[in-house]
Design a protein around this motif. Sequence first.
Motif, PDB file in Angstrom:
ATOM      1  N   GLY A 146      45.449  61.364  85.829  1.00  0.00           N
ATOM      2  CA  GLY A 146      44.455  62.211  85.181  1.00  0.00           C
ATOM      3  C   GLY A 146      44.289  61.884  83.712  1.00  0.00           C
ATOM      4  N   GLU A 147      45.400  61.653  83.034  1.00  0.00           N
ATOM      5  CA  GLU A 147      45.342  61.267  81.630  1.00  0.00           C
ATOM      6  C   GLU A 147      44.643  59.923  81.463  1.00  0.00           C
ATOM      7  OE1 GLU A 147      49.369  63.310  79.743  1.00  0.00           O
ATOM      8  OE2 GLU A 147      49.516  61.397  80.807  1.00  0.00           O
ATOM      9  N   SER A 148      44.912  59.013  82.378  1.00  0.00           N
ATOM     10  CA  SER A 148      44.282  57.694  82.323  1.00  0.00           C
ATOM     11  C   SER A 148      42.771  57.809  82.444  1.00  0.00           C
ATOM     12  CB  SER A 148      44.830  56.803  83.442  1.00  0.00           C
ATOM     13  OG  SER A 148      44.105  55.598  83.530  1.00  0.00           O
ATOM     14  N   GLU A 169      40.700  66.824  86.075  1.00  0.00           N
ATOM     15  CA  GLU A 169      42.036  66.224  86.080  1.00  0.00           C
ATOM     16  C   GLU A 169      43.119  67.175  85.573  1.00  0.00           C
ATOM     17  OE1 GLU A 169      42.563  63.537  87.564  1.00  0.00           O
ATOM     18  OE2 GLU A 169      40.498  62.788  87.757  1.00  0.00           O
ATOM     19  N   LYS A 170      42.695  68.415  85.247  1.00  0.00           N
ATOM     20  CA  LYS A 170      43.635  69.450  84.780  1.00  0.00           C
ATOM     21  C   LYS A 170      44.397  69.014  83.522  1.00  0.00           C
ATOM     22  CE  LYS A 170      44.258  71.642  89.296  1.00  0.00           C
ATOM     23  NZ  LYS A 170      43.065  70.997  89.868  1.00  0.00           N
ATOM     24  N   VAL A 171      43.666  68.359  82.618  1.00  0.00           N
ATOM     25  CA  VAL A 171      44.258  67.957  81.337  1.00  0.00           C
ATOM     26  C   VAL A 171      43.467  68.547  80.165  1.00  0.00           C
ATOM     27  CG1 VAL A 171      45.393  65.860  82.151  1.00  0.00           C
ATOM     28  CG2 VAL A 171      42.987  65.759  81.474  1.00  0.00           C
ATOM     29  N   LEU A 172      42.691  69.593  80.436  1.00  0.00           N
ATOM     30  CA  LEU A 172      41.965  70.279  79.367  1.00  0.00           C
ATOM     31  C   LEU A 172      42.946  71.207  78.668  1.00  0.00           C
ATOM     32  CD1 LEU A 172      38.375  71.773  79.646  1.00  0.00           C
ATOM     33  CD2 LEU A 172      40.105  72.677  78.096  1.00  0.00           C
ATOM     34  N   GLY A 173      43.257  70.877  77.408  1.00  0.00           N
ATOM     35  CA  GLY A 173      44.255  71.618  76.667  1.00  0.00           C
ATOM     36  C   GLY A 173      43.664  72.456  75.546  1.00  0.00           C
TER      37      GLY A 173
END
Length: 263
Positions: free
Chosen positions: A50-52, A172-176
């Motif tokens: 997801g980060e990628s 990707e569930k990487v929204l911070g």
Amino acid sequence: MSTTYRTSLGTSDLHSIRLMGRDLSGELMGEVPFGDLAFWMVAMRRPTPGESRLFNAVLVALADHGFTPTVIAARMTLASAPESIQGAMSAGLLGGGSRFLGVTEDAARFLAEGLAGAGADGPRADADYDALARELLAARTGDRRPIPGLGHPVHKDGDPRTPVIYRIAEEEKVLGPHLALLAAVGRVHPEILGRTLPINGAGVCGAALADLGFPPLIARGFALVARAAGVLAHIAEEMRDPIGLQLYQAVDRNAEYVDPTKE
């Protein structure tokens, strides 16, 4: 007394090259995409899938934006010194400042400082982020400072890159917290500024990089990594279909000399 110089990045000997503790030719080449390697080398860890995806979307978003001043500088430098591709590349990257590319760093810093000032608990719900955004905007407008991440000279009705970054981050569930705070800035700024401005691509990319764990000072570096591809593409096009001398001649033929002794 012997002196050593430490690095955890790369090393080589007669028969091999090692990068990030791995055999470059045996484990990395053909296996690790360049974007993932850039993330890995700076963060000292491999990105999750997801980060990628989000990180590579950021690089693509920042690669090129047409005839910007940085690109024109690269083309003009190549026209002046066609034997020096390194000079043209450097010229195209040196202009990554407060108006172009540097906004990525400025937005990341603005958001990071705002979140740090909110304390250890920090905002949790949209209402909390909105309240924090109002405080930050009020302080900025009171000091007559610009709001990093807001406004665009071309995309006045909305930067097309912004919703894509948010969509990918959510998928990707990487929204911070940095992206969340920037979204709050986008929601509340009209009531404080008295006008509506778009969240620009450089700002949302800075927020995404901050959510990926990179400090603000590194954000501009990644913007430059991305823009290097665009600058090189413009240099290649300048070699195929040059416009540098045309630009020079257009300015030179329309230059107006003003005699300083008669003013």
